[in-house]
Design a protein around this motif. Sequence first.
Motif, PDB file in Angstrom:
ATOM      1  N   THR A   1     -22.100 -26.893  14.726  1.00  0.00           N
ATOM      2  CA  THR A   1     -23.343 -27.600  14.437  1.00  0.00           C
ATOM      3  C   THR A   1     -23.384 -28.859  15.294  1.00  0.00           C
ATOM      4  O   THR A   1     -22.340 -29.359  15.708  1.00  0.00           O
ATOM      5  CB  THR A   1     -23.435 -28.045  12.963  1.00  0.00           C
ATOM      6  OG1 THR A   1     -22.433 -29.036  12.716  1.00  0.00           O
ATOM      7  CG2 THR A   1     -23.255 -26.885  12.012  1.00  0.00           C
TER       8      THR A   1
ATOM      9  N   TRP B   1     -30.560 -17.046  12.002  1.00  0.00           N
ATOM     10  CA  TRP B   1     -29.335 -17.003  11.213  1.00  0.00           C
ATOM     11  C   TRP B   1     -29.482 -15.952  10.117  1.00  0.00           C
ATOM     12  O   TRP B   1     -30.408 -16.022   9.302  1.00  0.00           O
ATOM     13  CB  TRP B   1     -29.082 -18.386  10.610  1.00  0.00           C
ATOM     14  CG  TRP B   1     -27.713 -18.575  10.056  1.00  0.00           C
ATOM     15  CD1 TRP B   1     -26.536 -18.241  10.647  1.00  0.00           C
ATOM     16  CD2 TRP B   1     -27.378 -19.165   8.795  1.00  0.00           C
ATOM     17  NE1 TRP B   1     -25.483 -18.585   9.828  1.00  0.00           N
ATOM     18  CE2 TRP B   1     -25.970 -19.152   8.690  1.00  0.00           C
ATOM     19  CE3 TRP B   1     -28.120 -19.706   7.739  1.00  0.00           C
ATOM     20  CZ2 TRP B   1     -25.292 -19.659   7.585  1.00  0.00           C
ATOM     21  CZ3 TRP B   1     -27.448 -20.210   6.646  1.00  0.00           C
ATOM     22  CH2 TRP B   1     -26.046 -20.185   6.572  1.00  0.00           C
TER      23      TRP B   1
ATOM     24  N   SER C   1     -26.845 -12.265  12.609  1.00  0.00           N
ATOM     25  CA  SER C   1     -27.811 -13.124  13.309  1.00  0.00           C
ATOM     26  C   SER C   1     -28.533 -12.312  14.375  1.00  0.00           C
ATOM     27  O   SER C   1     -28.006 -11.324  14.878  1.00  0.00           O
ATOM     28  CB  SER C   1     -27.086 -14.296  13.969  1.00  0.00           C
ATOM     29  OG  SER C   1     -26.474 -15.085  12.989  1.00  0.00           O
TER      30      SER C   1
ATOM     31  N   ALA D   1     -26.049 -23.900  11.983  1.00  0.00           N
ATOM     32  CA  ALA D   1     -25.371 -23.269  13.117  1.00  0.00           C
ATOM     33  C   ALA D   1     -26.273 -23.291  14.354  1.00  0.00           C
ATOM     34  O   ALA D   1     -27.415 -22.839  14.293  1.00  0.00           O
ATOM     35  CB  ALA D   1     -25.013 -21.832  12.754  1.00  0.00           C
TER      36      ALA D   1
ATOM     37  N   ASN E   1     -18.121 -23.669   9.772  1.00  0.00           N
ATOM     38  CA  ASN E   1     -18.522 -24.362  10.994  1.00  0.00           C
ATOM     39  C   ASN E   1     -17.777 -25.679  11.207  1.00  0.00           C
ATOM     40  O   ASN E   1     -17.059 -26.154  10.336  1.00  0.00           O
ATOM     41  CB  ASN E   1     -20.026 -24.658  10.936  1.00  0.00           C
ATOM     42  CG  ASN E   1     -20.411 -25.364   9.661  1.00  0.00           C
ATOM     43  OD1 ASN E   1     -20.543 -24.731   8.622  1.00  0.00           O
ATOM     44  ND2 ASN E   1     -20.557 -26.678   9.721  1.00  0.00           N
TER      45      ASN E   1
ATOM     46  N   ARG F   1     -26.722 -18.767  15.364  1.00  0.00           N
ATOM     47  CA  ARG F   1     -25.652 -17.766  15.501  1.00  0.00           C
ATOM     48  C   ARG F   1     -24.583 -18.046  14.459  1.00  0.00           C
ATOM     49  O   ARG F   1     -24.051 -19.151  14.419  1.00  0.00           O
ATOM     50  CB  ARG F   1     -25.071 -17.828  16.910  1.00  0.00           C
ATOM     51  CG  ARG F   1     -24.407 -16.542  17.351  1.00  0.00           C
ATOM     52  CD  ARG F   1     -23.821 -16.692  18.737  1.00  0.00           C
ATOM     53  NE  ARG F   1     -22.632 -17.509  18.702  1.00  0.00           N
ATOM     54  CZ  ARG F   1     -22.324 -18.434  19.597  1.00  0.00           C
ATOM     55  NH1 ARG F   1     -23.133 -18.710  20.587  1.00  0.00           N
ATOM     56  NH2 ARG F   1     -21.199 -19.102  19.498  1.00  0.00           N
ATOM     57  N   ASP F   2     -24.296 -17.053  13.634  1.00  0.00           N
ATOM     58  CA  ASP F   2     -23.388 -17.282  12.512  1.00  0.00           C
ATOM     59  C   ASP F   2     -22.030 -17.770  13.012  1.00  0.00           C
ATOM     60  O   ASP F   2     -21.553 -17.344  14.067  1.00  0.00           O
ATOM     61  CB  ASP F   2     -23.214 -16.012  11.669  1.00  0.00           C
ATOM     62  CG  ASP F   2     -22.846 -16.362  10.224  1.00  0.00           C
ATOM     63  OD1 ASP F   2     -22.724 -17.566   9.902  1.00  0.00           O
ATOM     64  OD2 ASP F   2     -22.695 -15.432   9.408  1.00  0.00           O
ATOM     65  N   TYR F   3     -21.452 -18.661  12.234  1.00  0.00           N
ATOM     66  CA  TYR F   3     -20.128 -19.259  12.470  1.00  0.00           C
ATOM     67  C   TYR F   3     -20.128 -20.251  13.636  1.00  0.00           C
ATOM     68  O   TYR F   3     -19.080 -20.777  13.999  1.00  0.00           O
ATOM     69  CB  TYR F   3     -19.036 -18.197  12.729  1.00  0.00           C
ATOM     70  CG  TYR F   3     -19.077 -16.992  11.817  1.00  0.00           C
ATOM     71  CD1 TYR F   3     -19.010 -17.147  10.436  1.00  0.00           C
ATOM     72  CD2 TYR F   3     -19.176 -15.698  12.332  1.00  0.00           C
ATOM     73  CE1 TYR F   3     -19.046 -16.032   9.585  1.00  0.00           C
ATOM     74  CE2 TYR F   3     -19.206 -14.585  11.495  1.00  0.00           C
ATOM     75  CZ  TYR F   3     -19.151 -14.752  10.124  1.00  0.00           C
ATOM     76  OH  TYR F   3     -19.177 -13.665   9.299  1.00  0.00           O
ATOM     77  N   ASN F   4     -21.293 -20.452  14.244  1.00  0.00           N
ATOM     78  CA  ASN F   4     -21.340 -21.339  15.410  1.00  0.00           C
ATOM     79  C   ASN F   4     -21.166 -22.796  14.981  1.00  0.00           C
ATOM     80  O   ASN F   4     -21.278 -23.147  13.812  1.00  0.00           O
ATOM     81  CB  ASN F   4     -22.686 -21.164  16.136  1.00  0.00           C
ATOM     82  CG  ASN F   4     -22.632 -21.604  17.584  1.00  0.00           C
ATOM     83  OD1 ASN F   4     -21.568 -21.966  18.092  1.00  0.00           O
ATOM     84  ND2 ASN F   4     -23.774 -21.587  18.252  1.00  0.00           N
TER      85      ASN F   4
ATOM     86  N   HIS G   1     -10.541 -22.118  16.306  1.00  0.00           N
ATOM     87  CA  HIS G   1     -11.358 -23.289  16.652  1.00  0.00           C
ATOM     88  C   HIS G   1     -10.622 -24.172  17.679  1.00  0.00           C
ATOM     89  O   HIS G   1     -11.216 -25.078  18.244  1.00  0.00           O
ATOM     90  CB  HIS G   1     -11.589 -24.158  15.407  1.00  0.00           C
ATOM     91  CG  HIS G   1     -12.745 -23.747  14.544  1.00  0.00           C
ATOM     92  ND1 HIS G   1     -14.046 -23.788  14.955  1.00  0.00           N
ATOM     93  CD2 HIS G   1     -12.798 -23.336  13.254  1.00  0.00           C
ATOM     94  CE1 HIS G   1     -14.849 -23.403  13.956  1.00  0.00           C
ATOM     95  NE2 HIS G   1     -14.116 -23.119  12.919  1.00  0.00           N
TER      96      HIS G   1
END
Length: 710
Positions: free
Chosen positions: A202, A144, A465, A193, A233, A197-200, A274
């Motif tokens: 959780t 990350w 990331s 995440a 997230n 991976r950023d914005y992924n 999303h």
Amino acid sequence: MERIKLKALLNDMTLEEKALQLVQLYGAFLGDVDVLTGPAMSFAKMPADRPYQVGSLLGEHGAEHLIDLQDKMMAIQPHHIPALFMLDVIHGYKTGFPVPIAIGSSFNPSLAKEICSAAGKEAAVAGLHVTFSPMVDLVRDSRWGRVMESTGEDVWLNCQMAKAEVEGFQGDDFKDKGKLAACVKHFAAYGAAVAGRDYNVTEISEHTLHEDYLPSYKAAVDAGVALVMTAFNTIDRKPCTTNKKLLRDILRDEMGFKGVVISDYGAIQETIAHTTSVDHRDAAKKAILAGCDIDMVSPCYIQNLVSLVEDGEVDIKLVDEAVMRVLELKNDLGLFENPYKDASSEGEKEVLMCREHLELSRRAAEETTVLLKNDGALPLKKNQKIVVVGALADDNLITGSWALFVDKDKTVTLKQAISELYSDVNVSFFASDEISDEMLEAAESADVVLLALGENHTKTGESLSIADITLCKAHRDLFDAVYKVNKNTVTVLFGGRPLALPEVAQKTNALLEAWLPGTCGAYAVADILFGDANPSGRLSMSFPYTTGQLPISYAAFTTGRPKPNTDKFVPYASNYMDYPNVPLYPFGWGLSYTNVEYSGVSLSADKLTKDGKIFASVTVKNAGDMAVLEPVQLYIRDIKGSVVRPVRELKGIEKISLEAGEEKTVSFEITEPMLRFYDDEMNFVSEKGEFMAWIGSTSLTENGAKFVLE
Ligand code: BGC
């Protein structure tokens, strides 16, 4: 302004005025909206005076500019309500301080407080009212990119740092001169995440969320933080920004937060991507119902809040509550009396990059740099012939990616620092990653080769990331080429994340993690290299052998098939065939140039009652000949529990100074609340039974004693 007058003001505002108080735009919107690009394009064309009526702006800064802007905005806003000016002042405004992952590695919350106080003072004099800091997201996966912005992997350490950082920015009262309101982020668990991976999304259990991820935000709330920012997230498949359970039930009801909740940048709009919101209107409705007060740079609130209320889909009460919180924040900052707060061009001349802050940036780096390995190659001897290799040795992008307005031209590089401080030493520089014959010839003839490897600040930060945290190929090749001609190497690592570099670590004679040390940090790195300063940092995040070990933390759990105490692979035990379970360098790891000796742990009693306390003490002696700062660490293990408990958890740090030969006794108080955890039914309890308390210089210490909770 008295609260009753604030109420009267609210009652006098039109619905449109109220909705605009809940909107944050950035400066570009104040110009010609037709020229906006990217996400901003999704805003419908607005009448030119509308952006001037929003409650807050992001990204504008500078005393003269903000005084002027405040005048304009207040003149246009029908009730002349002052605007809030917000910015990410994370590890410095003009003076760059070490990045937060480094600050975590100081193991010194007072230093974190001092840094935030200095950064806040610079921001305040430049006219800012709110900083989007501290970022307290727990991080255990260095793929990350944003690990650089966090104080690391540990729950307890992050709580101490969160508290210290809020106190540093806000002081006793953020209305005071030199102080500003802090905004803790990113609520919640942004650091979890999946796969780094950023914005992924959780995937966190209820236990892990409450026990590991939420405490640092709670620590900031308890310290009186003024704002909370939502995270990009999802948790439990729901975006945090429209998550009522998170924002109302947990944050407001359980944690008792009374301040302003702001979305992350565009995060309300992102709930459409999303797939949990249908359109902007739906997203706006969900966010305001969930408890998000301000919409940061998305068209959702500005276009829909008014009609959502008019159509009876959102109760005006909710909008009023949110607006009141924004007005209260403005009032708490004293803006109704003094809308410019500390903004002052004269003040800027005095405060920005003042000598005191530059010195602090150097002193801070001295405490945040971590000596990971030393077989005696460090400190360098001043009569040695030294060759310095690697582009990072002369790179001024070592300030960290949130040093948005830090003057990079004034950032001291390692080459500049060494040349200035050690001009009488025989040092030559090849500040390049190119392997040339000339460089290799020089390296071969040197007594020692100093390699600067790692990543500059364009490689870690938001969205940056990586899937493989191995030291980059160019730097492995550079190391190998140098090592072929000269085995005597010292490696300095720059960067914002733990990297996997087991081969380099094994071959190099000394390894120093300098992180991204800020404006004058390179002076401290040079001082440490030449033995004029003693390193005292400890890792705030583990360095794994390989990406495949991620996520990783020292505070791991045991399994039904624990690995026996051997380095070899054991079939049918919980271990890897190709790598150890443990990291190369764990959390809490770090060396110094002196030999610090610990006595055994002595307990004031070996039984602890629910209302009582016991003290665990050690005598710590500097048996070497150089003064040192020693971060004495207390770890505790709950030996048996109704749910599985971590193999050890940090519960105390005391960073003490020891002159050569000096000895001090350090005592940690242990009380029952320190032993609590979430049980099966999510009650926060302690359980009677045996505990271990270890005290030492790293998380690997076996220096411990047993006690019983009765
Ligand atoms: C980041 C936040 C930041 C905000 C405003 C977002 O992209 O996630 O941490 O505060 O931008 O700059």
